[in-house]
Scaffold this motif. Structure first.
Motif, PDB file in Angstrom:
ATOM      1  N   UNK A 343     -14.243  -7.444   9.626  1.00  0.00           N
ATOM      2  CA  UNK A 343     -15.159  -6.153   8.702  1.00  0.00           C
ATOM      3  C   UNK A 343     -16.630  -5.962   9.202  1.00  0.00           C
ATOM      4  N   UNK A 344     -16.851  -7.183   9.891  1.00  0.00           N
ATOM      5  CA  UNK A 344     -18.640  -7.153  10.506  1.00  0.00           C
ATOM      6  C   UNK A 344     -18.954  -6.298  11.529  1.00  0.00           C
ATOM      7  N   UNK A 345     -17.497  -6.274  12.354  1.00  0.00           N
ATOM      8  CA  UNK A 345     -17.111  -5.286  13.310  1.00  0.00           C
ATOM      9  C   UNK A 345     -17.915  -3.888  13.257  1.00  0.00           C
ATOM     10  N   UNK A 346     -17.447  -4.014  11.826  1.00  0.00           N
ATOM     11  CA  UNK A 346     -17.195  -2.174  11.293  1.00  0.00           C
ATOM     12  C   UNK A 346     -15.852  -1.483  12.048  1.00  0.00           C
ATOM     13  N   UNK A 347     -14.891  -2.010  11.211  1.00  0.00           N
ATOM     14  CA  UNK A 347     -13.542  -2.275  10.800  1.00  0.00           C
ATOM     15  C   UNK A 347     -12.844  -2.917  10.366  1.00  0.00           C
ATOM     16  N   UNK A 348     -11.727  -2.420   9.419  1.00  0.00           N
ATOM     17  CA  UNK A 348     -10.624  -3.224   8.964  1.00  0.00           C
ATOM     18  C   UNK A 348      -9.763  -2.381   8.980  1.00  0.00           C
ATOM     19  N   UNK A 349      -8.560  -3.916   8.696  1.00  0.00           N
ATOM     20  CA  UNK A 349      -7.060  -3.140   9.378  1.00  0.00           C
ATOM     21  C   UNK A 349      -6.342  -2.795   8.175  1.00  0.00           C
ATOM     22  N   UNK A 350      -5.756  -1.567   8.283  1.00  0.00           N
ATOM     23  CA  UNK A 350      -4.415  -1.709   6.689  1.00  0.00           C
ATOM     24  C   UNK A 350      -3.130  -2.429   7.428  1.00  0.00           C
ATOM     25  N   UNK A 351      -2.428  -3.900   6.480  1.00  0.00           N
ATOM     26  CA  UNK A 351      -0.986  -4.195   7.043  1.00  0.00           C
ATOM     27  C   UNK A 351      -0.382  -3.475   6.467  1.00  0.00           C
ATOM     28  N   UNK A 352       1.072  -3.173   6.771  1.00  0.00           N
ATOM     29  CA  UNK A 352       2.708  -3.057   6.329  1.00  0.00           C
ATOM     30  C   UNK A 352       3.113  -2.972   5.644  1.00  0.00           C
ATOM     31  N   UNK A 353       3.173  -4.770   6.107  1.00  0.00           N
ATOM     32  CA  UNK A 353       4.794  -5.377   5.496  1.00  0.00           C
ATOM     33  C   UNK A 353       4.764  -6.006   4.513  1.00  0.00           C
ATOM     34  N   UNK A 354       4.089  -6.268   3.780  1.00  0.00           N
ATOM     35  CA  UNK A 354       3.955  -6.494   2.143  1.00  0.00           C
ATOM     36  C   UNK A 354       3.617  -5.156   1.040  1.00  0.00           C
ATOM     37  N   UNK A 355       4.405  -4.925   1.473  1.00  0.00           N
ATOM     38  CA  UNK A 355       4.319  -3.366   0.109  1.00  0.00           C
ATOM     39  C   UNK A 355       5.254  -3.155  -0.537  1.00  0.00           C
ATOM     40  N   UNK A 356       5.692  -2.957  -1.938  1.00  0.00           N
ATOM     41  CA  UNK A 356       6.491  -2.487  -3.213  1.00  0.00           C
ATOM     42  C   UNK A 356       6.156  -0.849  -2.826  1.00  0.00           C
ATOM     43  N   UNK A 357       7.368  -0.387  -3.228  1.00  0.00           N
ATOM     44  CA  UNK A 357       7.594   0.651  -3.208  1.00  0.00           C
ATOM     45  C   UNK A 357       6.239   2.109  -4.117  1.00  0.00           C
ATOM     46  N   UNK A 358       6.150   2.510  -3.461  1.00  0.00           N
ATOM     47  CA  UNK A 358       5.396   3.555  -3.661  1.00  0.00           C
ATOM     48  C   UNK A 358       3.363   2.961  -3.473  1.00  0.00           C
ATOM     49  N   UNK A 359       3.864   1.816  -2.699  1.00  0.00           N
ATOM     50  CA  UNK A 359       2.129   1.293  -2.710  1.00  0.00           C
ATOM     51  C   UNK A 359       1.479   2.413  -1.813  1.00  0.00           C
TER      52      UNK A 359
END
Ligand SMILES: *Cc1c(COP(=O)(O)O)cnc(C)c1O
Length: 398
Positions: A343-359
């Protein structure tokens, strides 16, 4: 929330976080698969002969990894310590009781300098807990075969190789070459593959042992898996009569890990990947027009079959920074935890592998609304983040 998932968190007074950061110990690792949950709850009320249960686990681990044998311990970190301890003592119970005093034993562990990672604790310490010493090889971003060859002495007991996004990703010695050099000198290579989906490749490349976390991609209970050469696995297993006692796994961890491994074998990986792709596409489409955000789908740094959304924040266009957006998402209701190690480099990630339905929908709605809410607020330096985190940690349990 699905009606078949009664959420225990409110009754514990815990915030119902949404995890788009990946499999993090600090967040409870992963969503356990139903097979593991069932095995854990069915074994807990029964007595079992633990070593027989471990023998059954060995057969399952061997089948999935191609190893001669395997066993389950408390965590991958414990597996690293105990596999090294096993290389030091062999099956000699007197030596096993002597550790961490390594007198009279080989006690040097070689590791590439670029592999001296931290995963919540320093890997150096996991090595040293056995009583052995860390011999780092080469420079952080450049290491040559002759440096590895030159670092192996008559005191070298094992070589540790780390496959992880935490490790430096360039200028390292490839695993097959690392194994060739070590194996020619009779030094067993132990691979820390805690987060890697590839259950066979590291042993096939010549490693004597490969170590995995049961609670990450496998969706098992908290545990570690040591797979490898039978004599080394046996020697690591026997540490349960020594330094491994404080790192022991219970029947629920062993049975749950076996069930998670078996479920992995029959899991519909294609459908899961498609669902993850749908989340990524939804996020990408919605964030494309958000002011100051630049999103793109990126592959996993170590080649796991998993993509993430990289979200870069341009402060001049967005009126805020990546870290402030991430921190605000984590503070909100429900808290959304993004993958923020860069995040200090100006970006973050969204990881899709641990989501419950609707999240997935909640995540993107909140990013858009939080971005809007942050506009006009003064931009703070990213060091504020570390200070806040450390202050909170040092005040625990208050
Ligand atoms: C997560 C991780 C560990 C620690 O695994 P635990 O099973 O939680 O102890 C060790 N090494 C790497 C590379 C990891 O990603």
């Amino acid at each position: 929330m699905a009606p078949n998932r009664p959420d225990i968190r409110p009754s514990l007074g815990l915030r119902p976080i949404i995890n788009v950061s990946g499999t993090m110990t600090a967040l409870g690792a992963s969503i356990a698969v139903p097979e593991a949950i069932e095995a854990v709850s069915r074994v807990l009320p029964e007595f079992v002969e633990i070593n027989d249960l471990q023998r059954k686990a060995s057969a399952v681990i061997a089948r999935l990894t191609g190893a001669e044998a395997g066993y389950v311990t408390a965590s991958a970190s414990a597996g690293i310590t105990l596999a090294i301890a096993g290389a030091m003592t062999g099956a000699d119970l007197a030596k096993i009781e002597q550790l961490p005093d390594a007198s009279g034993m080989k006690d040097e562990v070689v590791i590439l300098t670029g592999h001296l990672v931290g995963y919540g604790a320093p890997i150096k310490q996991a090595i040293r807990l056995s009583g052995s010493r860390v011999i780092s090889v080469g420079q952080v971003t450049m290491v040559r075969s002759y440096q590895l060859e030159g670092s192996i002495t008559e005191r070298t007991v094992a070589a540790l190789y780390v496959v992880s996004h935490h490790a430096v990703q360039y200028g390292q010695i490839p695993l097959a070459e690392f194994c060739r050099i070590c194996n020619a000198r009779g030094v067993p290579v132990i691979v820390d593959a805690a987060s890697e989906y590839d259950l066979k490749g590291f042993l096939a490349a010549g490693a004597a042992a490969a170590i995995y976390s049961a609670h990450k991609f496998l969706g098992g209970p908290t545990a570690g898996i040591v797979a490898g050469r039978k004599d080394l696995v046996r020697a690591a297993f026997l540490q349960n009569h020594g330094i491994g006692r404080g790192m022991k796994v219970g029947k629920e961890g062993i049975a749950g890990t076996m069930a998670a491994l078996q479920a992995w074998e029959t899991r519909d990986h294609t459908t899961i990947r498609e669902r993850e792709r749908e989340h990524l596409t939804l996020w990408l489409d919605r964030l494309r027009n958000a002011p100051g955000l630049h999103a793109r789908i990126v592959g996993d740094p170590t080649g796991n079959p998993l993509d993430r959304l990289e979200v870069a924040v341009s402060p001049s266009e967005a009126g805020t920074t990546a870290w402030m957006l991430a921190a605000e998402l984590a503070r909100g209701d429900p808290p959304i935890i993004v993958r923020d190690h860069e995040v200090a480099n100006g970006h973050f990630f969204l990881d899709p592998c641990n989501l419950h339905p609707g999240e997935a929908e909640i995540v993107v709605d909140r990013i858009v609304s939080t971005l809007r809410a942050l506009q006009g607020q003064p931009i703070q330096d990213v060091s504020t983040l570390e200070r806040r985190r450390f202050a909170a940690l040092s005040q625990w349990p208050d």
